[in-house]
Design an enzyme around this catalytic site. Structure first.
Site, mmCIF file in Angstrom:
data_model
loop_
_atom_site.group_PDB
_atom_site.id
_atom_site.type_symbol
_atom_site.label_atom_id
_atom_site.label_comp_id
_atom_site.label_asym_id
_atom_site.label_seq_id
_atom_site.Cartn_x
_atom_site.Cartn_y
_atom_site.Cartn_z
ATOM 1 C CB SER A 165 -0.981 -0.035 1.182
ATOM 2 O OG SER A 165 -1.988 0.936 1.033
ATOM 3 C CG ASP A 271 -6.877 -2.426 -4.170
ATOM 4 O OD1 ASP A 271 -7.473 -1.380 -3.846
ATOM 5 O OD2 ASP A 271 -5.658 -2.599 -3.975
ATOM 6 C CG HIS A 301 -5.943 -1.660 -0.380
ATOM 7 N ND1 HIS A 301 -5.210 -1.413 -1.522
ATOM 8 C CD2 HIS A 301 -5.265 -1.071 0.635
ATOM 9 C CE1 HIS A 301 -4.149 -0.701 -1.215
ATOM 10 N NE2 HIS A 301 -4.149 -0.485 0.090
#
Length: 325
Positions: A165, A271, A301
């Site tokens: 991320s 995601d 995610h």
């Protein structure tokens, strides 16, 4: 263009923070559990850990993960090094966060490799590019380490930068800096970059962001508040720190190609950021880089951080990628 955050939802509470009257934030400790280095997800898990400081003034540090089965007095083969940058939208988490601790345990044990999880400074107290500066400083700091785990058991010529991320975003920017000074980093030698669902954005919403705007795991309001707190004051989300398609320097990407680095971009169609991941991978390929795209159906995610079975599959992908070098 970017849509406003739903006025009925407190975005700061949603991401585990309290916005104070003076504009500062207070993070709720119960929102994301932490663990000391001695913690193990399984008492029989064969991974050793320790914490070591990087820059005492900045309070940056690293947590090392060492596969215990490789720990012997006369190592026959040194281990690759994965320098790992955690997620959290630049404003949350750290190497102590239980979700990233577990993930690093799994990687160290299954690849196997030594994992160095970097504790970089967080926004809004330290807005970007502070995280990039700290990520880069960690690479230079490795040259000074005298810890036996690093000096005796790690092959510094087989190093990979990996981030999840926001950490994947850091890998992008640290990688572009590192390729310009590879000689200064010696004996550290980077072989590849691993982008695990990197946190990218832009002023215009993508179709996947619109489709998954109310996603339970990573809704747009969460991304919005993270960018608002982490980007330099006064810039929009088409700044290069947020949007990797802006300010692309082909000569820098050519240096990545010349170094022979391989790139792995990991994503999934559940995601909201998946279209940005696909666009990023295409851009790298169009510039002649050696890119592998690992895109899965379903998921969300960060799903491989919380599902041990999915994490094991991902570790198999990482092992294959690392061993291919």
């Amino acid at each position: 263009m970017s849509s406003p955050i739903d006025s009925h939802v407190d975005p700061y509470s949603y991401v585990g923070m309290i916005r104070n009257p003076d504009g500062s934030i207070t993070r709720k400790p119960e929102f994301l559990p932490t663990a000391p280095p001695s913690y193990k997800p399984d008492p029989n898990f064969p991974v050793l850990t320790k914490d070591i400081p990087i820059n005492l003034k900045k309070k940056t540090w690293a947590r090392l993960y060492f596969p215990e089965n490789e720990f012997n007095s006369v190592p026959t083969k040194k281990l690759p090094l994965i320098i790992y940058y955690h997620g959290g939208g630049f404003i949350l988490c750290g190497p102590t966060s239980l979700v990233f601790q577990n993930f690093c345990f799994w990687m160290a044990n299954q690849i196997p490799a030594v994992i160095m999880s970097v504790g970089y400074r967080l926004a809004p107290e330290h807005r970007l590019p502070a995280a990039y500066d700290d990520g880069m400083e960690a690479l230079h700091w490795i040259k000074t380490i005298t810890d036996v785990w690093m000096t005796k058991y790690v092959d510094l010529s087989k190093c990979f930068l990996m981030g999840t991320s926001a950490g994947g975003n850091i890998v992008h920017h640290v990688g572009l800096r590192a390729v310009a000074c590879v000689d200064d980093l010696a004996p550290l030698k980077i072989q590849g970059l691993i982008f695990h669902q990197p946190f990218f954005g832009g002023t215009r919403r993508t179709l996947s962001e619109v489709r998954l705007s109310n996603d339970n795991f990573f809704p747009l309001l969460m991304a919005d508040v993270m960018w608002d707190l982490s980007l330099p004051v006064g810039v929009n989300r088409d700044h290069e720190y947020c949007n990797p398609m802006v300010g692309i320097k082909s000569e820098v990407l050519m240096k990545v190609k010349d170094q022979g680095w391989r790139l792995l971009v990991i994503g999934c169609d559940g995601d909201p950021l998946v279209e940005r991941h696909n666009e990023f991978a295409r851009m790298l390929k169009e510039n002649g880089l050696d890119v592998i795209g690992e895109f899965n159906n379903g998921g969300f995610h960060g799903y491989q951080l919380v599902d041990e079975y999915k994490a094991q599959i991902l570790c198999g992908v990482l092992k294959k990628f690392i061993n291919s070098m």
